[in-house]
Every structure is written in C-alpha cells, then in structure tokens.
Design a protein around this motif. Structure first.
Motif, PDB file in Angstrom:
ATOM      1  N   ARG A  75       0.839  -1.206   0.000  1.00  8.11           N
ATOM      2  CA  ARG A  75       0.000   0.000   0.000  1.00  8.11           C
ATOM      3  C   ARG A  75       0.872   1.254   0.000  1.00  8.11           C
ATOM      4  O   ARG A  75       0.596   2.229  -0.708  1.00  8.11           O
ATOM      5  N   ALA A  76       1.940   1.218   0.811  1.00  4.35           N
ATOM      6  CA  ALA A  76       2.824   2.383   0.880  1.00  4.35           C
ATOM      7  C   ALA A  76       3.524   2.620  -0.460  1.00  4.35           C
ATOM      8  O   ALA A  76       3.747   3.765  -0.862  1.00  4.35           O
ATOM      9  N   ALA A  77       3.865   1.541  -1.161  1.00  7.25           N
ATOM     10  CA  ALA A  77       4.518   1.682  -2.466  1.00  7.25           C
ATOM     11  C   ALA A  77       3.597   2.381  -3.461  1.00  7.25           C
ATOM     12  O   ALA A  77       4.030   3.241  -4.244  1.00  7.25           O
ATOM     13  N   HIS A  78       2.323   2.010  -3.436  1.00  2.00           N
ATOM     14  CA  HIS A  78       1.356   2.667  -4.313  1.00  2.00           C
ATOM     15  C   HIS A  78       1.249   4.149  -3.976  1.00  2.00           C
ATOM     16  O   HIS A  78       1.241   5.014  -4.879  1.00  2.00           O
ATOM     17  N   GLU A  79       1.210   4.454  -2.700  1.00  2.48           N
ATOM     18  CA  GLU A  79       1.000   5.839  -2.268  1.00  2.48           C
ATOM     19  C   GLU A  79       2.212   6.724  -2.519  1.00  2.48           C
ATOM     20  O   GLU A  79       2.094   7.950  -2.607  1.00  2.48           O
ATOM     21  N   THR A  80       3.398   6.112  -2.641  1.00  6.00           N
ATOM     22  CA  THR A  80       4.610   6.903  -2.917  1.00  6.00           C
ATOM     23  C   THR A  80       5.074   6.728  -4.368  1.00  6.00           C
ATOM     24  O   THR A  80       6.212   7.065  -4.695  1.00  6.00           O
TER      25      THR A  80
END
Length: 885
Positions: free
Chosen positions: A540-545
């Motif tokens: 999820r963090a990869a998508h958001e960054t």
C-alpha cells in the motif's frame, strides 16, 4: 447435497437407504459426535481413514498437512486449506477406480475444522465420480453448508403416519391414543416409533397421561431415557460408558468395564438386544439422541467415575489427549497435574492445526488450575486460542476471567492487545484501535518486537478502512515517540515514514517510506510470518509513494508467501494488491487469473465481498458498465463497508476510469471530483485526481483541475520516481497549450514506459494523439494513436481501444479489425484454467491455485482444447494471445 430436517425426521434412514442401493460404489461414512466437537479433524478422520492408503500420491504440501492434522506425523501447524485440497485429492484419487459415496450424518456436531473442510470439498466436486451427502439437524445455531444443494426432509402425512404407527403396534392402540400420538409426533417417523414405547398399558388403552409440552426432540430423548432406565443396572452403566467414549472403541470400553466391575460380554449383549446400540468392531448408537440421552441420564458422581475408568483404560502413549480429556471430566476440583496435561494436549492440538481443540483444552486447564495467577495466564492463552478459532464472545469471556486476577505487565498488555484484535475483527477497526494503541505503548518497554507489530496492525487497519486520513494523529505521534531500531529495520523505518506522512506531511514521510521499501525489496525480511505481516502495508505504501517497482516486486512476493504458507487470511488481500498492480501494467489476463483465485478463496472462506472488489479493479478498464456498477453497488451497500470514506473513494475512482474510457466526460468529471475529495487518503484518491484532470481537459474546464495538477506535481517532486514524474508530466500536458504540452507529453511517455506502467503509457499516447490531431499533425497523431490502440486491444481495455480507434479513423486511417474464426466462448473458469496452463503450471498446481482437483482441471482443459480447436497445452500460449487480440 445436504439433507436438512428436525431430529428423527428420517435423514439417517435416507443415508442408509442410499448406501444400500449403490451397487458398484464404494461407501465411506462419518457421524458428528457432540462430545468430539472440540477435537479438530476428528470427523474428517472418520470419513477418510479408509482412503488413507492413497495419501502417498498427494503433492507433498498436501500430504504433510493431512498427516499433521491427523497426528500421523510431527510438523508445523497445517494450513486448513492444504488439508482441504488433500481431502479433495484423496477423494478424487479413490473415485478414479470406483465411484465413491461419502455419507456424513449429524453435521451440526462435527468439529469445526472437519465441517469447514468438507464444505470446502463439496463446493469443488465437479468432474469427479464422488457423491458427498450430508445430513444436518434443523434448526442449526448458525450458517452451515451454505450454497450447497439442499433437500428438506419433511413430515409424513397423517395417513402415512397411521400406517407406520400401525405397523409397529397393530390393533393395540385406542383410537384416541393413536390420534394423540400422531398429533404430537407431527409426522416425525422416529417420534412415531418411540413415543408409544414409553406409555404404560393403561395409558395405551385410555390415554391417562399428561401431554408433554417439551419440544419434540426432548420428548424423543426422554423416551430413550425411559428405555435406558428399564435395563438392568450394569447394562445402563455400560451405555453410560459408551456414551462418554466418543469413538466407541471396543477395546477401550472393555478395559473400562473391567475397572467398573461390569461383566462385559453378557452386559453388552443385553444392551445390544435393547435395540439402542449396535456392536461390531465399535459400539454405535442407534441414533445420536440415544447417546445424548444416555450421557445426560448419568448422575454427576457416576459420570466422573466413568470418565476416570476411561482415562485409566486409555493408553497414555498412544492417545494422550483423550486420556487428558477424560481425566479433566473426572476431576472433582482443581488439579494442577491434570491441568498441566491439558496444556500439553493443547500444544499438540495447535501443532495439528486444531485451534478449536487447543482452545477447549486450555479453557478446561484454566478451570482446573489451583493457583490464581497461573489460572489467569492459562485463561489468557485460552482466550487467544478462542480468538484464533473465531469464537469471539467466548474469547472475551475468558479475557474477562483473566482480568479478575492481577496479571504481570506483559500479560496485561497482551490482554489489551487481544481485546483490540477481537474488537477490530468482530466489530470494526475503529473500535479496536484504542485498545491496539494502548497495548502497543505498554508493550514497548516489555517486548519491542510485539509492540512494533501492534503499531503496524493498528496503522494497517486504519489505512485499510479509510486511507491515511483514518490514521489518527495520536497513533502517528505514538509511533514516532516509540524508541526502536528505525534506521536498521525495514519495518520500523516503514512505520516511521507512514507516521511522519500523517503527522508532518507527504514531503516529510515519503522519502523515509521509499528508503524502507528499497530495503524490503533488496534485503527482504527474515521469515514468512514477517512477510505476511509487513508486506501488505508495504505494498500500500509503495502505491502511495508512486514506487511501482516496489509495488510489483513486493506484491508478487506477498502472494507467493501467502500461497506457500497456506495463509488464507492474508491471501485474498495479497491477490487484490497484486491484481491492481497488474491492471496498471496492462496485464488484464494475468489480473483475471488472480481475480479468479481471489474469488475461489472468497467462496472457500465465505468472504463474498472479494468478487465485487475484483470487478471494481478490472471491469472499468474494459468499459464494462454493468459489471462496474454491480461492483460499486455491492460495496456501497455492504453492511460492514457502508459509508466508509475509502469505499466511496475507491468506487468513485472506478466510475471515473469507466466513464473516461467510454468518453462520457461529464460523468467522469463528477465521479473523479467525488473520488478526490479526500486527498490525504492518497492511493486511489490520488488516481482519481488524474481522472479529474483528463475529464476536465475534455470538457474545456482545465481551470477546475488546477488544484489536482498542483498536488500531483508536488508529490512527484517529493517521490522522484518515473511513475510519479511521468504522471505529473501527463496531467500538465493535458492542461497546457503550445510547445510546452508537446514536451510534457514526450516526457510522460518516456517516464511511464521506463516505469513499466503500460496502461498509463497507452493512455498518455491516446491523449497525445488526440492533442496532435487537434494541432493538425495527422501523421504524428496516427503514430501515437496506433500504438495506443494496439496496446489497449492487446490488454483487453476495450473502451479505451474504441476511443483510440475512433480518433485514429478521424485522422483518415482505416483500422483493420482482426477477423477470427467463430469459436464457442470459454467460460470464466475455463479461461482461468487455460491461462494458468499456458503459463506452465501443472494440473496439480492449477488445482491448488483455484481450489479444485487435478481431475477437474483436466476436465476443463479438454473442454478448452475442443472450443479452441487445439490438441495440447503447448498450443495454448499462441492461441490465447490470438483470442485476446
């Protein structure tokens, strides 16, 4: 097939009828036993024990799981779904040489693990020569065998009731008594057979008896109890003992009878002649109500003596768990030695995957523990096991019992953590968050690793429910204040980055998140458990960054870890994270296969909401309005998701993609505007901004998108990834004129191609071609539109492909549509099987992926070959590519 009906209605007799009229078939049987409900896989073992000779032909993971579940070998706790696949494979293997009939009576009394496994198998029997028939007593306390074909066994008509009654008591009943018995039996065959047996001759003649107001099963059981009490004392005691020995092992009963002073052979003969039991290699009760009547008819003191005799008669080396269970029921008060044995039995049950059995052993151990502090510790362990078994109310009750005693600081924090987990799962993530936060703070000085995991779970629950906006500042501040190895441990650094994003803004947190993701990507984590815990939030963090490389690598790793470990609690989320990643790459066929697997898991676990999410992530790209609207409505109307801000964001994003693809820009604009109302959520809220810019540009309202362009550009400067910079260049091109737009389009194409985000690459080529056409540069426009049309067509993004075709033909270029021979279309399941086979998976591997047997895979493939006009799986990759194109 599930036969449903009240006790005594004839379900068992129908099973016997089926078994007796199945020439040429092999028949295996199992019966749920109330006293075995806490012993995991006991019922399943009953059913498939005769088939275990074929266990060596199962794939190794399935073979090991089944062996561990049955205690045939030592090993790690087996995945329940590996056990299910092993059972399916074993049944299919047995049926290959002879049709197989599996009869399971009293399913409502099966242990939970066996019931779930057999339900799983029943849903996947398709091409196998296997008939699985269940008998279920109604009413049941909860959903059981849902979605399986049913036959409700109804009552006999009055005329048939009279015929049955007269067949056992011809001419002996007074007419008024006959009418009363028929009325009270209400067409229940067992009641018609048993109720008159409890009446005295005077009652039979004149009806001088008080009508019984108890429910019918209680009346039938009372009739059995009267028949038991009519037997000699030793025969009664033998029946009581057999009722307490759930398996009916004749050798154990013989040894117990000797200890109770019962002359086994003559007494067993008397009991058998009563018609209440049958004896061969085991003792079988005529009906489950006979067993329950016998056990309940036993006085408490007598019952304890019987359990003690059974414990003494049970080999402690061969069956230590049954011995411990009998000792527990024989105990008259606290007994540390028995409690300690139960704790050891709980460990063995846990190792076999018997969470419910472990919870039962630990609960009884806590009750028998004399020391208050130790009793509280064991009650907490029992509560944790009950939570794992899904018995949330019982877990809370045990947690309350543990709370009555002063626990040490660590156990007290664990108790709070347990309450938080229960509240998060049983109610809502917001209800559990305060407990999780409190537990994490208290665990920090006591167990930093568990504290970090608790912070992670709290943040992930919040992000899942509502994006970063749902992560309360208090939680973010607590993570930042907690000491820990943030600079060296990827998980700790990731939490630090997410917390700083919430507390201090995207510019402060995103670089830390990106560094943590690089560590996850290159160094990984130490164990599968850590992968399963950390990779969901990392994806999820990869998508958001905008870190597409990390999202791609880590989502693939997460799916592999969940599959290999059989972690079906994590696999659905893992598949959805991977599926959405594949949709951005433009690999919709692979996303389809992932979606099929997710839906299969959902059907197996009862998580029906997975299917709408699969459609939500895939169908907008295809321009399938009906399927997209269906998914949107299902998610917005779901009882547990209704009104959640992130659900609204996700569904409005999907609608915006759909309508931009269809060229309905006003609808796309409105959906994108609503989907981007909470920019702090990041994720799909950010993607909704991209859709808003495109819709605004087509409507000539570029000024309305200025804020979205600014936000995306600011994030791109911070993230610095090709995906982010390419997207920022695209949205700026959409709202810019002149040569600057040309430069932005070219930069967007270069960056998105480098990032591997092919769906976005095709979209910017479409946007660039449309812009070039408006500038009068028809040849340049054709080049861009042609590339976009080819990629959209190849990926199955039909609506966007049609947009590209229309614009391409407007430049004067004729698009030649590929003509294909008329073929019968593949079903969804056939397409998924074909895709996996084309990717090189074997039939057993495909079966494990889609939760079907290898035989069913082969059946699907034969149909695929026929429909596609090919002869082997070697031709699948080329043929499927032609079909999708």
């Amino acid at each position: 097939m599930a036969l449903r009906g009240e006790a005594g209605i004839g379900k068992t007799e129908l099973l016997k009828y089926l078994a007796g009229r199945s020439p040429g078939c092999r028949v295996v049987r199992a019966t749920g036993i109330e006293s075995e409900m806490e012993l995991s896989y006991a019922g399943l073992h009953q059913l498939i024990a005769p088939l275990l000779g074929g266990i060596g032909r199962l794939p190794e993971p399935q073979r090991n799981a089944l062996s561990a579940a049955f205690g045939l070998s030592d090993g790690e706790m087996p995945s329940r779904f590996h056990v299910g696949l092993a059972t399916l494979g074993l049944l299919a293997d047995a049926a290959a040489s002879q049709p197989l009939i599996c009869l399971v009576d009293d399913v409502q009394w099966l242990d939970r693990a066996s019931a779930q496994t057999l339900e799983f198998v029943a849903r996947r029997l398709l091409a196998e020569s296997v008939l699985l028939v269940f008998a279920v007593r109604e009413p049941t306390p909860g959903p059981l065998l849902t979605g399986i074909a049913e036959l409700h066994v109804g009552a006999l008509a009055d005329a048939d009731s009279r015929t049955l009654l007269d067949s056992i008591m011809p001419g002996r009943l007074d007419r008024s008594i006959r009418d009363r018995v028929i009325a009270e039996a209400r067409g229940n065959p067992l009641a018609l057979l048993e109720l008159p047996r409890g009446l005295t001759p005077a009652e039979l003649a004149g009806g001088f008896v008080t009508p019984d107001a108890n429910p019918l099963p209680s009346q039938i059981e009372e009739g059995f109890r009267r028949r038991i009490h009519a037997l000699p004392a030793d025969a009664q005691r033998f029946l009581f003992t057999a009722a307490a020995e759930a398996v009916g092992d004749l050798s154990v009963l013989r040894r117990a009878a000797e200890r109770l002073g019962i002359a086994m052979d003559p007494t067993a003969s008397i009991a058998e002649s009563s018609g209440l039991i049958g004896i061969d290699t085991h003792v079988r009760f005529r009906h489950p109500l006979v067993r329950s009547a016998a056990y309940r008819a036993t006085e408490l003191h007598e019952r304890r003596l019987i359990h003690q005799a059974l414990a003494d008669a049970t080999d402690a080396r061969l069956n230590p768990d049954s011995r411990a269970w009998h000792l527990a029921h024989a105990s008259t008060g606290p007994d540390e030695s028995v409690a300690a044995e139960l704790v050891v039995s709980a460990g063995r049950a846990q190792a076999r995957g018997g969470v419910a059995a472990a919870a039962a052993f630990l609960t009884r151990a806590a009750e028998l523990t004399p020391d208050p502090a130790q009793r509280a510790v064991r009650a907490l362990a029992a509560a944790e096991a009950k939570f794992q078994a899904g018995a949330f109310d019982e877990a809370l009750e045990l947690a309350g019992a543990a709370e009555l005693v002063a626990l040490d600081d660590l156990d007290s924090a664990r108790l709070t953590l347990l309450r938080g987990r229960i509240m998060s799962v049983a109610r809502s993530s917001s209800a559990g968050l305060p407990f999780l936060l409190d537990a994490a703070r208290r665990l920090q000085p006591l167990d930093p690793g568990l504290a970090r995991d608790t912070f992670r779970d709290a943040i992930h629950a919040a992000v899942t429910a509502g994006g970063l906006t749902a992560v309360e500042p208090e939680l973010a501040e607590a993570v930042l204040a907690a000491p820990g190895p943030a600079g060296t441990v990827p998980g700790a650094r990731l939490l630090d980055g997410v917390a700083r994003t919430v507390a201090e803004g995207y510019d402060a947190g995103a670089p830390i998140v990106l560094a943590a993701l690089a560590d996850f990507r290159t160094d990984g984590v130490r164990s599968t458990d850590e992968e399963l815990g950390w990779l969901p939030i990392a994806c999820r963090a990869a998508h958001e960054t905008w870190d597409f490389e990390s999202w791609s690598v880590l989502s693939a790793r997460l799916v592999d870890a969940a599959r290999e470990s059989g972690a079906l609690s994590v696999l659905p989320l893992a598949l959805l994270l991977r599926l959405s990643n594949r949709s951005f790459t433009g690999d919709l066929p692979d996303a389809d296969s992932l979606g099929a697997e997710a839906v299969a898991v959902g059907e197996a676990t009862g998580a029906g909401i997975l299917s709408p999410y699969v459609e939500l992530f895939l169908e907008p790209w295809r321009g399938n309005e009906a399927a997209t609207r269906r998914a949107i409505d299902a998610l917005r109307n779901d009882l547990f998701l209704r009104g959640q801000p992130k659900v609204l964001t996700d569904t409005y994003w999907a609608a915006a993609v759909l309508y931009n693809g269809l060229g309905r820009y006003r609808e796309a604009y409105e959906a994108a505007r609503r989907g981007s109302e909470h920019p702090d959520e990041l994720g799909l809220s950010t993607q909704a901004m991209v859709e808003l810019v495109e819709a605004s540009a087509h409507l000539g309202r570029s000024a309305d998108a200025a804020g979205a362009v600014r936000s995306i550009s600011d994030m791109a400067r911070t993230a610095g990834t090709d995906w982010a910079i390419g997207t920022a260049a695209r949205v700026r091109a959409l709202v810019t004129g002149g040569s600057a737009a040309d430069d932005f389009y070219r930069e967007a194409i270069d960056r998105l191609d480098r990032a591997g985000v092919r769906m976005e690459l095709a979209r910017v080529q479409l946007n660039y071609g449309e812009w070039l056409h408006r500038q009068g540069r028809r040849m340049d426009a054709r080049a861009q539109l042609g590339r976009a049309h080819e990629l959209f067509s190849r990926t199955g993004a039909a609506a966007f492909a049609e947009r590209a075709r229309v614009e391409l033909e407007a430049t004067g270029f004729t698009v030649h549509r590929r003509s294909t021979a008329m073929r019968e279309p593949l079903t969804t399941q056939e397409a998924h099987v074909a895709r996996l086979a084309a990717d090189g998976l074997t039939n057993p591997q495909i079966g494990a992926r889609l939760f079907i047997s290898p035989h069913t895979v082969d059946w699907h493939l034969r149909k695929v070959y026929s429909k596609l006009g090919i002869k082997s799986r070697r031709e699948l990759p080329t043929t499927l590519a032609d079909v999708s194109a």
